[in-house]
Write a protein that holds these residues in place. Sequence first.
Motif, short mmCIF file in Angstrom:
data_model
loop_
_atom_site.label_atom_id
_atom_site.label_comp_id
_atom_site.label_asym_id
_atom_site.label_seq_id
_atom_site.Cartn_x
_atom_site.Cartn_y
_atom_site.Cartn_z
N VAL A 60 0.68 -1.16 -0.27
CA VAL A 60 0.23 -0.11 0.01
C VAL A 60 0.91 1.18 -0.09
CG1 VAL A 60 -0.06 0.11 2.63
CG2 VAL A 60 -2.05 1.14 1.03
N ASP A 61 0.30 2.33 -0.79
CA ASP A 61 1.33 3.46 -0.82
C ASP A 61 1.62 3.99 0.33
OD1 ASP A 61 -0.50 4.90 -3.65
OD2 ASP A 61 1.15 3.52 -3.73
N SER A 62 1.12 4.08 1.49
CA SER A 62 1.42 4.59 2.72
C SER A 62 2.72 3.75 3.45
CB SER A 62 0.26 4.62 3.72
OG SER A 62 -0.22 3.34 4.08
N VAL A 63 2.97 2.94 3.03
CA VAL A 63 4.11 1.87 4.02
C VAL A 63 5.23 1.76 2.67
CG1 VAL A 63 2.22 0.88 5.38
CG2 VAL A 63 3.41 -0.32 3.36
N LYS A 64 5.29 2.14 1.39
CA LYS A 64 6.45 2.07 0.73
C LYS A 64 7.67 2.81 1.21
CE LYS A 64 3.50 1.24 -3.55
NZ LYS A 64 3.09 1.82 -4.96
N GLY A 65 8.54 2.09 1.18
CA GLY A 65 9.95 2.69 1.44
C GLY A 65 10.08 2.40 2.94
N ARG A 66 9.11 2.16 3.71
CA ARG A 66 9.05 1.88 5.13
C ARG A 66 9.15 0.29 5.74
NH1 ARG A 66 5.69 4.07 8.51
NH2 ARG A 66 3.99 3.94 7.22
N PHE A 67 8.40 -0.34 4.82
CA PHE A 67 7.87 -1.71 5.12
C PHE A 67 8.50 -2.78 3.98
CE2 PHE A 67 3.99 -1.27 7.74
CZ PHE A 67 4.51 -0.37 8.64
N THR A 68 8.91 -3.81 4.25
CA THR A 68 9.37 -4.92 3.52
C THR A 68 8.78 -6.05 3.70
OG1 THR A 68 11.70 -3.58 3.09
CG2 THR A 68 11.48 -5.85 2.60
N ILE A 69 8.38 -6.66 2.90
CA ILE A 69 7.59 -8.09 2.99
C ILE A 69 9.01 -9.02 2.58
CG2 ILE A 69 6.30 -8.02 1.12
CD1 ILE A 69 4.15 -9.79 2.54
N SER A 70 8.93 -10.35 3.18
CA SER A 70 10.05 -11.30 2.80
C SER A 70 9.46 -12.48 3.21
CB SER A 70 11.29 -10.98 3.18
OG SER A 70 11.44 -10.95 4.69
N ARG A 71 9.92 -13.64 2.65
CA ARG A 71 9.58 -14.97 2.83
C ARG A 71 10.61 -16.04 2.82
NH1 ARG A 71 4.69 -16.48 -0.81
NH2 ARG A 71 4.81 -18.61 0.20
N ASP A 72 10.69 -17.02 3.62
CA ASP A 72 11.49 -18.16 3.85
C ASP A 72 10.56 -19.50 3.34
OD1 ASP A 72 13.20 -20.25 4.15
OD2 ASP A 72 14.28 -19.10 5.85
N ASN A 73 10.59 -19.82 2.14
CA ASN A 73 9.84 -21.05 1.67
C ASN A 73 10.30 -22.18 2.41
OD1 ASN A 73 8.12 -19.68 0.17
ND2 ASN A 73 9.04 -19.98 -1.69
N ALA A 74 11.65 -22.38 2.71
CA ALA A 74 12.14 -23.38 3.32
C ALA A 74 11.68 -23.54 4.78
CB ALA A 74 13.62 -23.59 3.43
N ASP A 89 0.49 4.06 12.02
CA ASP A 89 0.70 2.56 11.80
C ASP A 89 -0.07 1.80 12.94
OD1 ASP A 89 3.84 3.25 10.41
OD2 ASP A 89 2.12 3.00 9.31
N THR A 90 -0.34 2.11 13.97
CA THR A 90 -0.92 1.47 14.92
C THR A 90 -2.00 0.75 14.40
OG1 THR A 90 -0.11 2.87 16.63
CG2 THR A 90 -2.19 1.55 17.29
N ALA A 91 -2.24 -0.62 14.78
CA ALA A 91 -3.25 -1.37 14.17
C ALA A 91 -3.20 -2.89 14.75
CB ALA A 91 -3.29 -1.31 12.56
N VAL A 92 -3.90 -3.74 14.48
CA VAL A 92 -3.74 -5.21 14.69
C VAL A 92 -3.46 -5.49 13.17
CG1 VAL A 92 -5.00 -7.40 15.06
CG2 VAL A 92 -5.63 -5.42 16.42
N THR A 120 -1.76 -9.42 15.44
CA THR A 120 -0.91 -9.09 16.49
C THR A 120 -1.07 -7.44 16.52
OG1 THR A 120 1.41 -9.40 17.33
CG2 THR A 120 1.20 -9.21 14.83
N GLN A 121 -0.98 -7.26 17.69
CA GLN A 121 -1.08 -5.64 17.77
C GLN A 121 0.14 -4.89 17.75
OE1 GLN A 121 -4.05 -3.61 18.64
NE2 GLN A 121 -2.75 -2.10 18.25
N VAL A 122 0.15 -3.94 17.13
CA VAL A 122 1.39 -2.89 16.89
C VAL A 122 0.74 -1.63 17.35
CG1 VAL A 122 2.69 -1.62 15.32
CG2 VAL A 122 2.42 -4.27 14.92
#
Length: 126
Positions: A60-74, A89-92, A120-122
């Motif tokens: 989402v535009d509001s988190v671009k440059g600040r948040f990074t999603i990643s995964r480890d399939n193993a 950014d406060t939210a569940v 999970t609460q942030v």
Amino acid sequence: VQLQASGGGLVQAGGSLRLSCAASGRTFSRHVMGWFRQAPGKEREFVAAISGSGGVKSYVDSVKGRFTISRDNAKNTVDLQMNSLKPEDTAVYTCTADASGFRSGTYYQGNGMDYWGKGTQVTVSS
């Protein structure tokens, strides 16, 4: 698919948190994984998604440059690294999975995903 998120907490504005989500199942790498959030009194919001291979991501535009999603399939895990956090950014935050091919963030905002974990609460203090 069962999803279990962890890593939420309280942080000051400008700080960082890393959310992690552990998924069950043998077909983890075939699922698009995502994160949504919902603040009190607000609609659920798509935050980020990552394709099964990890090669395609959407934010989402509001988190671009600040948040990074990643995964480890193993390890059957997906993470959300959140930097430069703001009070808004406060939210569940909820980890999600989808069995279909990767779609746009706009699609996920309107349609959600197939599987949802517990949130999970942030909380970001100013």
